[in-house]
Design a protein around this motif. Structure first.
Motif, short mmCIF file in Angstrom:
data_model
loop_
_atom_site.label_atom_id
_atom_site.label_comp_id
_atom_site.label_asym_id
_atom_site.label_seq_id
_atom_site.Cartn_x
_atom_site.Cartn_y
_atom_site.Cartn_z
N LEU A 157 0.84 -1.21 0.00
CA LEU A 157 0.00 0.00 0.00
C LEU A 157 0.86 1.25 0.00
CD1 LEU A 157 -2.87 -0.97 2.48
CD2 LEU A 157 -3.18 -0.23 0.10
N ALA A 158 1.91 1.25 0.80
CA ALA A 158 2.79 2.42 0.87
C ALA A 158 3.60 2.60 -0.41
CB ALA A 158 3.73 2.30 2.08
N LEU A 159 3.79 1.54 -1.17
CA LEU A 159 4.45 1.66 -2.47
C LEU A 159 3.49 2.13 -3.57
CD1 LEU A 159 6.70 -1.53 -2.33
CD2 LEU A 159 7.49 0.85 -2.35
N ASN A 160 2.26 2.45 -3.16
CA ASN A 160 1.23 2.93 -4.09
C ASN A 160 1.04 1.95 -5.24
OD1 ASN A 160 -0.75 4.81 -4.88
ND2 ASN A 160 0.67 5.84 -6.28
N SER A 161 0.93 0.69 -4.88
CA SER A 161 0.90 -0.39 -5.87
C SER A 161 -0.44 -0.48 -6.59
CB SER A 161 1.17 -1.73 -5.18
OG SER A 161 2.39 -1.70 -4.48
N LYS A 162 -0.37 -1.06 -7.77
CA LYS A 162 -1.56 -1.45 -8.52
C LYS A 162 -1.58 -2.98 -8.62
CE LYS A 162 -1.59 2.71 -11.42
NZ LYS A 162 -2.69 3.37 -10.70
N ILE A 163 -2.75 -3.54 -8.73
CA ILE A 163 -2.85 -4.98 -8.90
C ILE A 163 -3.61 -5.29 -10.19
CG2 ILE A 163 -2.66 -5.62 -6.47
CD1 ILE A 163 -5.69 -5.81 -6.32
N THR A 164 -3.12 -6.31 -10.88
CA THR A 164 -3.80 -6.79 -12.08
C THR A 164 -4.63 -8.00 -11.68
OG1 THR A 164 -2.00 -6.06 -13.50
CG2 THR A 164 -3.53 -7.69 -14.41
N SER A 195 0.80 -6.01 16.35
CA SER A 195 -0.20 -5.22 17.07
C SER A 195 -0.57 -4.04 16.18
CB SER A 195 0.35 -4.75 18.41
OG SER A 195 0.60 -5.84 19.26
N VAL A 196 0.47 -3.36 15.70
CA VAL A 196 0.30 -2.29 14.70
C VAL A 196 1.52 -2.35 13.79
CG1 VAL A 196 0.17 0.20 14.29
CG2 VAL A 196 -1.05 -0.79 16.24
N ASN A 197 1.30 -2.20 12.49
CA ASN A 197 2.40 -2.08 11.54
C ASN A 197 2.13 -0.89 10.64
OD1 ASN A 197 0.28 -3.22 10.12
ND2 ASN A 197 1.32 -5.13 9.66
N SER A 198 3.17 -0.37 10.04
CA SER A 198 3.00 0.83 9.22
C SER A 198 4.14 0.93 8.22
CB SER A 198 2.98 2.09 10.11
OG SER A 198 2.83 3.26 9.33
N ALA A 199 3.84 1.56 7.08
CA ALA A 199 4.86 1.80 6.06
C ALA A 199 4.64 3.18 5.46
CB ALA A 199 4.80 0.73 4.97
N ILE A 200 5.72 3.73 4.92
CA ILE A 200 5.64 5.05 4.30
C ILE A 200 6.56 5.10 3.09
CG2 ILE A 200 7.50 6.04 5.71
CD1 ILE A 200 5.92 8.69 5.74
N GLN A 201 6.11 5.80 2.06
CA GLN A 201 6.97 6.17 0.94
C GLN A 201 6.79 7.67 0.75
OE1 GLN A 201 8.00 4.27 -3.28
NE2 GLN A 201 5.94 5.10 -3.26
N ILE A 202 7.91 8.37 0.73
CA ILE A 202 7.84 9.83 0.67
C ILE A 202 8.88 10.32 -0.33
CG2 ILE A 202 9.41 10.12 2.64
CD1 ILE A 202 7.68 12.54 3.47
N SER A 205 0.61 3.89 5.00
CA SER A 205 -0.34 2.82 5.32
C SER A 205 -0.12 2.38 6.75
CB SER A 205 -0.14 1.63 4.37
OG SER A 205 1.19 1.15 4.44
N ILE A 206 -1.17 1.79 7.32
CA ILE A 206 -1.08 1.36 8.72
C ILE A 206 -2.05 0.20 8.94
CG2 ILE A 206 -2.80 3.06 9.50
CD1 ILE A 206 -1.03 3.38 12.06
N GLY A 207 -1.63 -0.77 9.73
CA GLY A 207 -2.45 -1.93 10.02
C GLY A 207 -2.73 -2.07 11.51
N GLY A 208 -3.80 -2.76 11.83
CA GLY A 208 -4.16 -2.99 13.22
C GLY A 208 -5.00 -1.89 13.84
N VAL A 209 -5.41 -0.91 13.03
CA VAL A 209 -6.15 0.23 13.57
C VAL A 209 -7.46 0.46 12.80
CG1 VAL A 209 -4.10 1.39 14.48
CG2 VAL A 209 -4.83 1.80 12.11
N SER A 210 -7.84 -0.52 11.98
CA SER A 210 -9.04 -0.40 11.17
C SER A 210 -9.49 -1.80 10.79
CB SER A 210 -8.72 0.43 9.91
OG SER A 210 -9.85 0.53 9.07
#
Length: 474
Positions: free
Chosen positions: A305-312, A373-380, A393-398
């Motif tokens: 998600l943080a890599l702003n990926s697309k899926i085919t 518990s919570v994980n997160s990634a960023i691309q800037i 992106s962030i996981g464990g909070v939604s």
């Protein structure tokens, strides 16, 4: 009924057992090879570790360790499966077995076969024979009664013996030095001789590596038809074209781990992936499976998600394809934009440039091999200290793996300062909605979300930010 054919240790197997049966149950109950132990049945403890040898380029075999308790029997088709019994020598201990014995690295002995198999797999692997890689090889094996220092010493003893191997990676050297029995020399030819045309797959649940599904639905999968897709070629490979990376959905975490070009573009990649799972699971788990499992804490979903990926997305007949952004894929808890008969074909994303920075963070009850518990990634991306784009992106909070649309949009065009980051955290807190569960209270997860967000910038820009810049908000 189609026959599953493979070599189990030194024996050729032809079986019509349900392909959804676990490999662990087959070797124990159908073949009476009880050295492979039943532990957690979730791929966590490593007591059921076996080796899978795959014939490459029709000439040499690559071996990887897997946890057989969550691996479907059908995925053994055309492979060489090695249990601890298959590593035994005649009337003497192997090098790995002797190392465990010499260093008093076993007590009750329940976990010992798994450690021996993992160390044997390390000896057979193409990885550099150093202490760190040896410990990685046994990272998925848990011992509950022996001090780990003794087991580490055993691993180091194996490494020291392998130092003499130098550039000779042949079975002959390993046989001569008592790592493996001599029947291994015959396996490449015997695999070539197997009739391993693709088995006609029945209709049923799509399964690739099985590492998520067999934890959740093992009883159902064992008793019913499964449609195995791990060997479908059009779902494999990692390619690079015009600064775009395309990863087939059947690619494993180990495929990323071993990809030199991707490691050059993401120099901390192995550091991130080590947080994801053990070596056994990295060898099995497919990215497509991780994405469609749709866990709110799915590490690789957060990563991509943080890599702003697309899926085919393709249908099973490969007739139609459509491309969507991964951030638009998830619709609700365990629900996503995938229709009946559709599969994720691949994941694509732009490779980082000199002005693009990426980081992944994860907090769990133990440092490695645990769910977050919570994980997160960023691309800037930056230009003259101005944030061009941000993807967080962030996981464990939604209820879903969460792409932070508002926080990412807020950062775009802003100057990279501690004030900007602190203001962005306020927006982040509005975007997330954690609940209390076994991994922590909602307040604790909010705290982790904030701390991991700040950690991204401290990690990526250590000369610009320190903990002190955020301490009043910590």
């Amino acid at each position: 009924m189609p026959m599953i054919q493979f070599i189990l240790n030194n024996k050729t197997i032809k079986t019509s057992q349900n392909s959804g049966m676990t490999l662990l149950d087959f070797v124990r109950y159908e073949q009476s090879l009880t050295g492979t132990k039943i532990g957690c049945r979730e791929g966590d403890c490593g007591a059921c570790t076996v080796l899978v040898g795959t014939l490459k380029n029709n000439e040499h075999i690559e071996y990887q360790s897997i946890t057989s308790c969550i691996s479907p029997l059908g995925n053994a088709h055309g492979k060489h499966i090695v249990t601890v019994e298959g590593t035994n020598l005649q009337d003497k201990l192997t090098t790995a077995q002797e190392a465990m014995k010499a260093n008093y690295a076993t007590q009750c002995g329940f976990c010992t076969p798994g450690f021996v198999v993992s160390l044997t797999g390390f000896a057979l692997s193409n990885s550099e024979k150093n202490h760190n890689n040896a410990l990685n090889a046994i990272s998925g094996n848990i011992c509950r009664c022996t001090g780990y220092k003794a087991i580490e010493k055993a691993a180091y003893q194996v490494v020291e013996k392998l130092q003499d191997q130098k550039t000779d990676n042949s079975f002959n050297w390993l046989i001569k030095n008592e790592f493996i029995p001599d029947y291994f020399k015959s396996i490449p030819k015997r695999l070539k001789d197997l009739d391993v045309k693709n088995i006609q797959q029945p209709k049923g649940k799509y399964v690739s590596g099985g590492t998520d599904l067999y934890v959740q639905q093992a009883d159902n999968l064992v008793d019913n038809s499964v449609h195995l897709i791990a060997e479908k070629d059009y779902l494999k490979e990692i390619t690079f074209n015009n600064n775009i990376c395309t990863i087939g959905s059947n690619s494993t975490v180990s495929d990323l781990w071993n990809n030199t070009e991707l490691n050059a573009k993401l120099p901390n990649l192995r550091k991130y992936l080590k947080l994801v799972s053990s070596e056994q699971i990295r060898n099995m788990a497919s990215f497509g499976g991780n994405l469609v499992n749709a866990s709110p804490i799915a590490d690789m979903a957060i990563f991509f998600l943080a890599l702003n990926s697309k899926i085919t997305i393709t249908n099973v007949e490969e007739e139609k394809e459509r491309i969507i952004s991964l951030k638009n894929f998830y619709q609700g808890y365990k629900t996503y934009d995938l229709k009946e008969g559709e599969l994720i074909k691949n994941i694509t994303f732009k490779l980082p440039t000199d002005q693009t920075f990426f980081n992944f963070e994860k907090v769990c009850k133990r440092t490695h091999l645990d769910i977050a518990s919570v994980n997160s990634a960023i691309q800037i991306s930056l230009a003259n200290n101005i944030i061009s784009t941000a993807h967080i992106s962030i996981g464990g909070v939604s209820a879903i793996p969460k792409y932070l649309h508002k926080t990412s949009s807020f950062l775009a065009g802003k100057t990279l300062t501690s004030k900007t980051i602190i203001e962005a955290n306020d927006i982040l807190q509005e975007e997330i909605s954690p609940i209390s569960d076994v991994r922590g209270t909602s307040d604790y997860k909010r705290l982790l979300g904030r701390q991991l967000f700040f950690a991204h910038f401290i990690e990526l820009f250590p000369k610009q930010f320190t903990l002190k810049d955020f301490v009043q908000h910590a």
